[in-house]
Design an enzyme around this catalytic site. Sequence first.
Site, PDB file in Angstrom:
ATOM      1  N   GLU A   1     -23.805  -8.844 -35.947  1.00 49.76           N
ATOM      2  CA  GLU A   1     -24.103  -9.756 -34.824  1.00 49.76           C
ATOM      3  C   GLU A   1     -25.219 -10.718 -35.222  1.00 49.76           C
ATOM      4  O   GLU A   1     -25.161 -11.919 -34.920  1.00 49.76           O
ATOM      5  CB  GLU A   1     -24.511  -8.964 -33.572  1.00 49.76           C
ATOM      6  CG  GLU A   1     -23.385  -8.151 -32.984  1.00 49.76           C
ATOM      7  CD  GLU A   1     -22.135  -8.973 -32.697  1.00 49.76           C
ATOM      8  OE1 GLU A   1     -22.239 -10.077 -32.161  1.00 49.76           O
ATOM      9  OE2 GLU A   1     -21.028  -8.482 -33.016  1.00 49.76           O
TER      10      GLU A   1
ATOM     11  N   TRP B   1     -23.597 -13.334 -36.947  1.00 49.43           N
ATOM     12  CA  TRP B   1     -22.962 -14.393 -36.136  1.00 49.43           C
ATOM     13  C   TRP B   1     -23.968 -15.497 -35.822  1.00 49.43           C
ATOM     14  O   TRP B   1     -23.621 -16.676 -35.743  1.00 49.43           O
ATOM     15  CB  TRP B   1     -22.388 -13.812 -34.833  1.00 49.43           C
ATOM     16  CG  TRP B   1     -20.985 -13.317 -35.010  1.00 49.43           C
ATOM     17  CD1 TRP B   1     -20.597 -12.024 -35.177  1.00 49.43           C
ATOM     18  CD2 TRP B   1     -19.782 -14.114 -35.073  1.00 49.43           C
ATOM     19  NE1 TRP B   1     -19.222 -11.962 -35.324  1.00 49.43           N
ATOM     20  CE2 TRP B   1     -18.693 -13.222 -35.256  1.00 49.43           C
ATOM     21  CE3 TRP B   1     -19.509 -15.482 -34.975  1.00 49.43           C
ATOM     22  CZ2 TRP B   1     -17.369 -13.667 -35.351  1.00 49.43           C
ATOM     23  CZ3 TRP B   1     -18.190 -15.915 -35.073  1.00 49.43           C
ATOM     24  CH2 TRP B   1     -17.141 -15.022 -35.263  1.00 49.43           C
TER      25      TRP B   1
ATOM     26  N   TRP C   1      -8.317 -31.734 -20.029  1.00 49.83           N
ATOM     27  CA  TRP C   1      -9.306 -31.065 -19.165  1.00 49.83           C
ATOM     28  C   TRP C   1      -9.219 -31.645 -17.758  1.00 49.83           C
ATOM     29  O   TRP C   1      -8.890 -32.819 -17.576  1.00 49.83           O
ATOM     30  CB  TRP C   1     -10.733 -31.288 -19.700  1.00 49.83           C
ATOM     31  CG  TRP C   1     -10.964 -30.790 -21.093  1.00 49.83           C
ATOM     32  CD1 TRP C   1     -11.225 -31.538 -22.196  1.00 49.83           C
ATOM     33  CD2 TRP C   1     -10.974 -29.423 -21.538  1.00 49.83           C
ATOM     34  NE1 TRP C   1     -11.389 -30.736 -23.303  1.00 49.83           N
ATOM     35  CE2 TRP C   1     -11.240 -29.426 -22.923  1.00 49.83           C
ATOM     36  CE3 TRP C   1     -10.784 -28.190 -20.910  1.00 49.83           C
ATOM     37  CZ2 TRP C   1     -11.325 -28.263 -23.691  1.00 49.83           C
ATOM     38  CZ3 TRP C   1     -10.872 -27.029 -21.667  1.00 49.83           C
ATOM     39  CH2 TRP C   1     -11.138 -27.075 -23.043  1.00 49.83           C
TER      40      TRP C   1
ATOM     41  N   ASN D   1     -23.309 -10.476 -23.470  1.00 47.84           N
ATOM     42  CA  ASN D   1     -22.358 -11.195 -24.326  1.00 47.84           C
ATOM     43  C   ASN D   1     -20.907 -11.044 -23.863  1.00 47.84           C
ATOM     44  O   ASN D   1     -20.157 -12.018 -23.834  1.00 47.84           O
ATOM     45  CB  ASN D   1     -22.490 -10.723 -25.779  1.00 47.84           C
ATOM     46  CG  ASN D   1     -21.517 -11.433 -26.694  1.00 47.84           C
ATOM     47  OD1 ASN D   1     -21.555 -12.647 -26.801  1.00 47.84           O
ATOM     48  ND2 ASN D   1     -20.622 -10.691 -27.325  1.00 47.84           N
TER      49      ASN D   1
ATOM     50  N   TRP E   1     -15.200 -27.296 -21.942  1.00 46.35           N
ATOM     51  CA  TRP E   1     -16.213 -26.330 -22.366  1.00 46.35           C
ATOM     52  C   TRP E   1     -17.601 -26.969 -22.437  1.00 46.35           C
ATOM     53  O   TRP E   1     -18.617 -26.294 -22.273  1.00 46.35           O
ATOM     54  CB  TRP E   1     -15.843 -25.695 -23.717  1.00 46.35           C
ATOM     55  CG  TRP E   1     -15.738 -26.674 -24.872  1.00 46.35           C
ATOM     56  CD1 TRP E   1     -14.608 -27.257 -25.338  1.00 46.35           C
ATOM     57  CD2 TRP E   1     -16.812 -27.173 -25.696  1.00 46.35           C
ATOM     58  NE1 TRP E   1     -14.889 -28.083 -26.392  1.00 46.35           N
ATOM     59  CE2 TRP E   1     -16.238 -28.052 -26.640  1.00 46.35           C
ATOM     60  CE3 TRP E   1     -18.179 -26.958 -25.750  1.00 46.35           C
ATOM     61  CZ2 TRP E   1     -16.987 -28.722 -27.611  1.00 46.35           C
ATOM     62  CZ3 TRP E   1     -18.936 -27.620 -26.713  1.00 46.35           C
ATOM     63  CH2 TRP E   1     -18.336 -28.490 -27.616  1.00 46.35           C
TER      64      TRP E   1
ATOM     65  N   TRP F   1     -19.305 -21.287 -27.121  1.00 45.62           N
ATOM     66  CA  TRP F   1     -18.386 -21.978 -26.203  1.00 45.62           C
ATOM     67  C   TRP F   1     -17.117 -22.426 -26.915  1.00 45.62           C
ATOM     68  O   TRP F   1     -16.014 -22.268 -26.411  1.00 45.62           O
ATOM     69  CB  TRP F   1     -19.089 -23.162 -25.536  1.00 45.62           C
ATOM     70  CG  TRP F   1     -19.799 -22.697 -24.309  1.00 45.62           C
ATOM     71  CD1 TRP F   1     -21.109 -22.333 -24.197  1.00 45.62           C
ATOM     72  CD2 TRP F   1     -19.204 -22.473 -23.011  1.00 45.62           C
ATOM     73  NE1 TRP F   1     -21.377 -21.903 -22.927  1.00 45.62           N
ATOM     74  CE2 TRP F   1     -20.229 -21.984 -22.169  1.00 45.62           C
ATOM     75  CE3 TRP F   1     -17.940 -22.638 -22.481  1.00 45.62           C
ATOM     76  CZ2 TRP F   1     -20.004 -21.658 -20.823  1.00 45.62           C
ATOM     77  CZ3 TRP F   1     -17.707 -22.314 -21.149  1.00 45.62           C
ATOM     78  CH2 TRP F   1     -18.737 -21.829 -20.333  1.00 45.62           C
TER      79      TRP F   1
HETATM   80  P1  FAD Z   1     -27.537  -8.169 -29.495  1.00 43.61           P
HETATM   81  O1  FAD Z   1     -26.178  -7.584 -29.281  1.00 43.61           O
HETATM   82  O2  FAD Z   1     -28.665  -7.248 -29.469  1.00 43.61           O
HETATM   83  O3  FAD Z   1     -27.474  -8.933 -30.889  1.00 43.61           O
HETATM   84  C1  FAD Z   1     -28.648  -9.153 -31.679  1.00 43.61           C
HETATM   85  C2  FAD Z   1     -28.788 -10.640 -31.975  1.00 43.61           C
HETATM   86  O4  FAD Z   1     -27.662 -11.094 -32.713  1.00 43.61           O
HETATM   87  C3  FAD Z   1     -28.848 -11.498 -30.734  1.00 43.61           C
HETATM   88  O5  FAD Z   1     -30.138 -11.544 -30.187  1.00 43.61           O
HETATM   89  C4  FAD Z   1     -28.394 -12.847 -31.287  1.00 43.61           C
HETATM   90  O6  FAD Z   1     -29.434 -13.517 -31.945  1.00 43.61           O
HETATM   91  C5  FAD Z   1     -27.363 -12.436 -32.327  1.00 43.61           C
HETATM   92  N1  FAD Z   1     -26.014 -12.469 -31.742  1.00 43.61           N
HETATM   93  C6  FAD Z   1     -25.361 -11.479 -31.113  1.00 43.61           C
HETATM   94  N2  FAD Z   1     -24.118 -11.891 -30.766  1.00 43.61           N
HETATM   95  C7  FAD Z   1     -23.999 -13.167 -31.174  1.00 43.61           C
HETATM   96  C8  FAD Z   1     -22.962 -14.141 -31.103  1.00 43.61           C
HETATM   97  N3  FAD Z   1     -21.769 -13.870 -30.560  1.00 43.61           N
HETATM   98  N4  FAD Z   1     -23.192 -15.373 -31.617  1.00 43.61           N
HETATM   99  C9  FAD Z   1     -24.384 -15.685 -32.197  1.00 43.61           C
HETATM  100  N5  FAD Z   1     -25.409 -14.791 -32.289  1.00 43.61           N
HETATM  101  C10 FAD Z   1     -25.213 -13.561 -31.791  1.00 43.61           C
HETATM  102  N6  FAD Z   1     -26.691 -16.510 -28.150  1.00 43.61           N
HETATM  103  C11 FAD Z   1     -27.894 -17.104 -28.162  1.00 43.61           C
HETATM  104  O7  FAD Z   1     -28.828 -16.569 -28.775  1.00 43.61           O
HETATM  105  N7  FAD Z   1     -28.111 -18.292 -27.519  1.00 43.61           N
HETATM  106  C12 FAD Z   1     -27.120 -18.924 -26.828  1.00 43.61           C
HETATM  107  O8  FAD Z   1     -27.355 -20.003 -26.288  1.00 43.61           O
HETATM  108  C13 FAD Z   1     -25.846 -18.297 -26.762  1.00 43.61           C
HETATM  109  N8  FAD Z   1     -24.847 -18.849 -26.042  1.00 43.61           N
HETATM  110  C14 FAD Z   1     -23.621 -18.221 -26.002  1.00 43.61           C
HETATM  111  C15 FAD Z   1     -22.580 -18.818 -25.284  1.00 43.61           C
HETATM  112  C16 FAD Z   1     -21.330 -18.209 -25.220  1.00 43.61           C
HETATM  113  C17 FAD Z   1     -20.219 -18.851 -24.441  1.00 43.61           C
HETATM  114  C18 FAD Z   1     -21.118 -16.984 -25.897  1.00 43.61           C
HETATM  115  C19 FAD Z   1     -19.778 -16.300 -25.835  1.00 43.61           C
HETATM  116  C20 FAD Z   1     -22.128 -16.402 -26.630  1.00 43.61           C
HETATM  117  C21 FAD Z   1     -23.394 -16.998 -26.696  1.00 43.61           C
HETATM  118  N9  FAD Z   1     -24.462 -16.424 -27.409  1.00 43.61           N
HETATM  119  C22 FAD Z   1     -25.669 -17.056 -27.461  1.00 43.61           C
HETATM  120  C23 FAD Z   1     -24.249 -15.219 -28.237  1.00 43.61           C
HETATM  121  C24 FAD Z   1     -24.552 -13.873 -27.549  1.00 43.61           C
HETATM  122  O9  FAD Z   1     -23.967 -13.813 -26.285  1.00 43.61           O
HETATM  123  C25 FAD Z   1     -26.054 -13.599 -27.401  1.00 43.61           C
HETATM  124  O10 FAD Z   1     -26.712 -13.819 -28.634  1.00 43.61           O
HETATM  125  C26 FAD Z   1     -26.299 -12.153 -26.985  1.00 43.61           C
HETATM  126  O11 FAD Z   1     -25.690 -11.873 -25.761  1.00 43.61           O
HETATM  127  C27 FAD Z   1     -27.800 -11.932 -26.877  1.00 43.61           C
HETATM  128  O12 FAD Z   1     -28.075 -10.656 -26.401  1.00 43.61           O
HETATM  129  P2  FAD Z   1     -28.805  -9.594 -27.316  1.00 43.61           P
HETATM  130  O13 FAD Z   1     -30.028 -10.175 -27.915  1.00 43.61           O
HETATM  131  O14 FAD Z   1     -28.989  -8.369 -26.494  1.00 43.61           O
HETATM  132  O15 FAD Z   1     -27.717  -9.350 -28.440  1.00 43.61           O
END
Ligand code: FAD
Length: 484
Positions: free
Chosen positions: A282, A285, A313, A348, A366, A389
Site C-alpha cells: 500500500e 501504491w 459525463w 479506502n 470523476w 479517482w
Molecule cells: P493504510 O492502509 O494504513 O496504508 C498506509 C499508507 O499507504 C497510507 O497512509 C497511504 O499513504 C498509502 N496508501 C494506502 N492505500 C493507497 C492507495 N490506494 N493509493 C495510494 N496510497 C495508498 N490517499 C491519500 O493519501 N490522499 C488522497 O488524497 C487519496 N485520495 C484517494 C481517492 C480515491 C478515490 C481513492 C480510491 C483512494 C485515495 N487515496 C488517497 C488512497 C487511500 O484511500 C488512502 O491512502 C488510505 O485510505 C489512507 O488511510 P490509511 O493511512 O489508514 O491507509
Amino acid sequence: MQFDGADKTATAIVWFRSDLRLADNAALWAASEHASLVPVYVRALASQSRPLGGAGNWWLNGSLARLSESLSSLGSPLVLASGDPFLVLCTLADQTGASAVYWNRRHDPEHMEADALVKSRLIESGLVVRSFPGQLLHEPTRLKTGSGGSYRVYTPFWRALEAQGYPPPPLPAPAKATAPKAELLSEALADWALHPTRPDWSNGLSATWTPGEAGAQSRLASFVLTGIRNYAEGRDVPSVENTSRLSPHLAHGEITPRQILHALAAAQTEGSERDRTVFRKEIGWREFSWHLLVNQPKLAQENHNPRFDTFPWRADDAALAAWQKGETGYPIVDAGMRQLWQTGWMHNRVRMIVASFLSKHLLIDWRQGEAWFWDTLVDADAASNPAGWQWVAGSGADAAPYFRIFNPVLQGEKFDPDGTYVRTFVPELSTMPASFIHKPWEAPDKILIASGTRLGKTYPNPIVQHRAARDRALSAYSKIKDAA
Ligand code: FAD
C-alpha cells in the site's frame, strides 16, 4: 552522519514545505551542521494553481504550530513569511548573513518547476542551494522500465521498487540548533486564518486527529504494535481501525515512508508476514501515484486514458449535491461521505465505493469528485487523489475495468455486514436491523415503523436505481470502448 560541504561557521536557511518534521529531515539535518540555522515556511501565494483545500488548511495550521514549538525547543524558531519564496529567502539571507539554502525536494510538477526557478535565481544571487530526497522511497523521475520509459502498471513498478532494496535507516532529529544573532520578524500563524471561522466546522476533525510530528509518531507506534494485526483482511472493513491512518501525516510530511517501514521491521509486531507485505504494497501504491504524477503532470485534469476524453459525463448538480452531503439513499455511500465531512478522512474501501457511485451510477465526471475530495480530505494528496479517482473511474493507469461496477448494497453487506459503520455515520438508520441496513427500501413497513424510518422523510429514497444506473453506465462506456 556528516554532510560534505557544510560550512560549520556559516548560517544556513532551511525552507520547510511539505516536510513538517524534525526527524528524518535530510535538509534540516544537513543545515544543522552549520553554525546557525534559520527555518522558514513561506505561505503559498494565491497565484499557486492548486491551493490546499479547507481540511488541508486546518491540518496545516496545527502542523505548523507543532513544528514551530519543536523548532523553538531545538533553539531556532520558525519564521513564517508570505510572498514570493525567492524574495523571502533573499531577504532572510541578507538579514542573517546566510550563505546557503537547504530544502527537501517536492515532486508535484508545478512545484518542481517553481523550485528549479528559485534555485537558479538563488545561485545567481551567490547563495549555495542544496536539495534532498525524503518524501518518497524513490525519486520518481529515476525509476525507469527496461526500455527507459515510465511505469503504467503497478506490479512491475512495485517489483522495480523492491529491487532497489530496503531504504537506508532514517535520520534522527538534530539535537540542537543555534539561531542567528539577527532579530527576525515572523508573521503570526493566526493571521493566516488557516483555521476555519464563521462557521468553525472543524470539531469533528479536532476530535479525530492530532496534527504534527508527535501525533504521527504516536499513530505509527500503536499501528506497528497492534494495528497491523490482521491488516491484510481487516483493511477492507471500515468499522474497525485496522489501517494506520497515517495518510494525513504523510501528506504533510510529518513522517516519512522509510520511518514507517523501519518501525515496522523493528517492532515485535503482532502482524503476520502477509500483513506486513500487504501494508508495504500500500505504501507502494503511494509511490506509484507519485511516479504517475511526475510522468503525467495533468493527472488531476486529464484522463490518463485519452479514450475517456469523449465519455458522455452528465451535468447534474442536484445529484452531485446529494452525493456530497451523503444523501443518496445508499447507506454505505452516505456513511462514507458523512465520515469525510465529519472527520476529513474516509476509509479506502469506502472511497472506492463512493467514487464508483459518482462516476458510474451518477455518470458525473470523476474530476468533480476529485475536487470535492481535495477540499474535504485532511490527507488530500496531489498524486494519490487523482490517481485513486482515475483508477476507480476506469480512465487511469492500471485501472479497474470500467464494466466492474460496484453494487453499493452488496459492497455494504460484504464489508459492513452488521452495519456498524453505517450506524456510526448515518444515525437515522441506527436501529434498522442488519438485514435491511444496506437496503432500507426493501424493509417491510413494520420494520420501518419499528426503527422510526420514514423513507423520503427521515432518510432519502435511492436517487438512482442500481440496475438502471448500471445499464446506463455500461451503455455510456460502449460509446467510447472501441475508440482508438
Ligand atoms: P493504510 O492502509 O494504513 O496504508 C498506509 C499508507 O499507504 C497510507 O497512509 C497511504 O499513504 C498509502 N496508501 C494506502 N492505500 C493507497 C492507495 N490506494 N493509493 C495510494 N496510497 C495508498 N490517499 C491519500 O493519501 N490522499 C488522497 O488524497 C487519496 N485520495 C484517494 C481517492 C480515491 C478515490 C481513492 C480510491 C483512494 C485515495 N487515496 C488517497 C488512497 C487511500 O484511500 C488512502 O491512502 C488510505 O485510505 C489512507 O488511510 P490509511 O493511512 O489508514 O491507509
